[in-house]
Design an enzyme around this catalytic site. Structure first.
Site, short mmCIF file in Angstrom:
data_model
loop_
_atom_site.label_atom_id
_atom_site.label_comp_id
_atom_site.label_asym_id
_atom_site.label_seq_id
_atom_site.Cartn_x
_atom_site.Cartn_y
_atom_site.Cartn_z
N ASN A 15 9.79 4.04 2.09
CA ASN A 15 9.66 3.58 3.50
C ASN A 15 10.99 2.80 3.76
O ASN A 15 11.57 2.28 2.88
CB ASN A 15 8.57 2.33 3.44
CG ASN A 15 7.24 2.87 3.54
OD1 ASN A 15 6.79 3.44 4.51
ND2 ASN A 15 6.84 3.14 2.28
N CYS A 29 11.86 4.81 -5.08
CA CYS A 29 13.10 4.59 -6.03
C CYS A 29 14.20 5.97 -6.15
O CYS A 29 13.66 7.14 -6.07
CB CYS A 29 12.11 4.74 -7.53
SG CYS A 29 13.54 4.75 -8.88
N HIS A 85 6.68 4.45 12.25
CA HIS A 85 6.61 4.25 10.45
C HIS A 85 7.58 5.45 10.19
O HIS A 85 7.50 6.54 10.12
CB HIS A 85 5.29 4.58 10.41
CG HIS A 85 4.93 4.65 9.10
ND1 HIS A 85 4.17 3.57 8.37
CD2 HIS A 85 5.21 5.44 7.91
CE1 HIS A 85 3.88 3.88 7.11
NE2 HIS A 85 4.70 4.97 6.68
N HIS A 136 10.12 6.68 7.13
CA HIS A 136 10.80 6.77 5.91
C HIS A 136 11.99 7.11 5.76
O HIS A 136 12.73 7.70 6.70
CB HIS A 136 9.65 7.85 5.01
CG HIS A 136 8.40 7.39 4.71
ND1 HIS A 136 8.10 7.35 3.42
CD2 HIS A 136 7.40 6.89 5.48
CE1 HIS A 136 6.46 6.73 3.61
NE2 HIS A 136 6.54 6.70 4.59
N ARG A 178 0.95 -1.08 -0.09
CA ARG A 178 0.02 -0.11 0.07
C ARG A 178 0.84 1.03 0.11
O ARG A 178 0.98 1.91 -0.95
CB ARG A 178 -0.84 -0.13 1.21
CG ARG A 178 -2.05 0.93 1.12
CD ARG A 178 -1.75 2.42 1.54
NE ARG A 178 -1.14 2.36 2.81
CZ ARG A 178 -0.87 3.65 3.21
NH1 ARG A 178 -0.89 4.82 2.42
NH2 ARG A 178 -0.11 3.63 4.54
N ASP A 179 1.49 1.52 1.01
CA ASP A 179 2.09 2.82 1.25
C ASP A 179 3.25 2.83 0.03
O ASP A 179 3.53 3.95 -0.39
CB ASP A 179 2.80 2.93 2.74
CG ASP A 179 3.10 4.58 2.99
OD1 ASP A 179 2.82 5.31 2.20
OD2 ASP A 179 4.14 4.66 3.79
#
Lengths: 303, 303
Positions: free
Chosen positions: A251, A242, A209, A211, A17-18
């Protein structure tokens, strides 16, 4: 000084999802289903499967119902989906979803630009969703974004994060995930933020969470584990990040997290080799290498 | 739990030596001089400038004397070079070097394959070098490689690391750098190793040197700062770790380390923007992007 680390960490895999929603390329339904099934086979017990948001805004998630319909669900594994409003909730319920997530921001500017309403309005929108979900026996997860910084406002006060997390907890979120959406955080700031939230919501109900935009994610995770968090969100292959895309904010890679936890003797139940193979497959579908140093070393070993 | 972090960290920049010696491409003397001068201008006070080893084995360092001859040295900045034996020492002394480093391994197999002798033999070879260096008033640094794992033997016992570090300290090394040469370490193992060494050599004389092959370097550095280390080796742009090279084991990027330390309010004296510009210049000379997420974000911002 002795570090008081948890014996076991639950990883919430957010790659399907994320991760995928932040990739430029669209991935076919079969590849998503294969990814989610491979992740469950690798031992992950919480795998975000998609979201029911407007396909106008997030075309990458337009096929979530089709993915859920084809997915062979494994007992004991949760496949949460994101829902922004009652319309999304109805779609999730129709798809037989057992866990949903709502997502708010700790920054007003980000809330307005990302979900087109103030923080207070977003919470008002989530309340009926939460009520309906709980009435159906669904598990409810809440996200708070921009917990360590906002692309529009800069620094974000820990008290602002705690206030949103508290509101989400009050409406019945079993777990609240604290997201460093733009990956700017560093270990002491992450600890200060987490401590502030834990004064409002018990640590057992919090997840982190991160990144990895600024390469700090693993250090931040370590710092948060040291003060008691035991749920970590991550995305296989570092999906969503990317390195050649402008503004990439991927993430943290699940492979990197599992390698670190394995090395520290912290149980995750995840098989790193199987996980890395799942990451290679979805990366191939995206036409690029995994964004994870662990994945890259394992790919060389597997070649 | 409160983290007892140092107020100030000294970064030993190893890019021009440990970084460039592991790059496939040769860099001209002018580019090396420009790199070292840019690093000093960015505020680094310890910059490894090269090594006097056989050009047969390390052709990338064959021009160290030429680099030192052209380098405009800044007062207060140290430019150590690696020397393996008396022949290297004489060359370093002739070049006006004020700090040298000797390098041993914590693993027998690695010692034999890397420097073609046993650990004991390598220490015997370093003793006259150390004696001569101290007699000339040079500062002496010692490296121990494979402190958290060996490519031939696997796990390495902390006691083996402590024994080599102790021998290097005894022969007069002012500082001993503990290197995770293959980047396999994780935070608790790093702490256990560091604690074992600190029982033999005072923590104030120890430095940590992490390669980021498995993406664990920053987390490991954080863990080591927490138990008292305050000297960290790193390489601008993550030199030595081209992600497309087989067996890449690049140093942790100085940019990533400085960003983390800045974020934690720990002084380094390094200007991140200048540092990143130096990293972009040497990366351009190598024909590729810096291997550092911080550097990549800053490059986009600078573009």
């Amino acid at each position: 000084m002795t570090i008081a680390l948890p014996k076991r960490v639950r990883i919430v895999e957010v790659g399907p999802r994320d991760g995928l929603q932040n990739e430029a390329g669209l991935v076919p339904v079969e590849a998503k289903v294969a990814l989610i099934e491979a992740l469950a086979d690798a031992g992950l017990k919480s795998i975000e499967a998609g979201s029911f948001v407007s396909p106008k805004w997030v075309p990458q998630m337009a096929d979530t119902a089709a993915v859920l319909a084809r997915l062979k669900r494994v007992p004991g594994v949760s496949y949460p989906v994101l829902v922004p409003n009652m319309q999304g909730f109805e779609a999730a319920a129709a798809a037989g979803v057992e866990e949903i997530a709502v997502f708010g921001a700790a920054s007003e500017s980000f809330s307005r630009r990302n979900i087109n309403c103030s923080i207070a309005e977003s919470l008002d929108r989530f309340r009926p969703v939460a009520k309906a979900a709980l009435a159906r026996g669904m598990r409810l997860r809440g996200y708070v974004s921009c917990v360590l910084g906002c692309p529009y406002e800069g620094a974000v006060a820990p008290s602002a994060v705690a206030a949103v997390a508290g509101a989400l907890a009050e409406m019945g979120c079993a777990e609240i995930s604290l997201g460093d959406t733009i990956g700017v955080g560093t270990p002491l700031k992450a600890q200060a933020m987490l401590r502030a939230v834990a004064e409002i919501v018990p640590m057992e109900r919090l997840a982190v969470h991160f990144h990895d935009s600024w390469g700090q994610a693993l250090a931040n995770i370590l710092a948060c584990l040291e003060i008691g968090v035991s749920v970590v969100d991550s995305a296989v292959a570092g999906l969503g990040g990317c390195p050649y895309a402008k503004g990439a904010t991927g993430n943290v890679a699940t492979e990197d997290v599992v390698y670190m936890l394995d090395g520290m003797g912290i149980e995750t139940g995840v098989d790193l080799a199987k996980l890395a193979a799942a990451g290679r497959a979805i990366s191939a579908a995206l036409g690029r290498a995994p964004v994870s140093k662990v994945a890259q070393v394992l790919a060389k070993q597997a070649a």
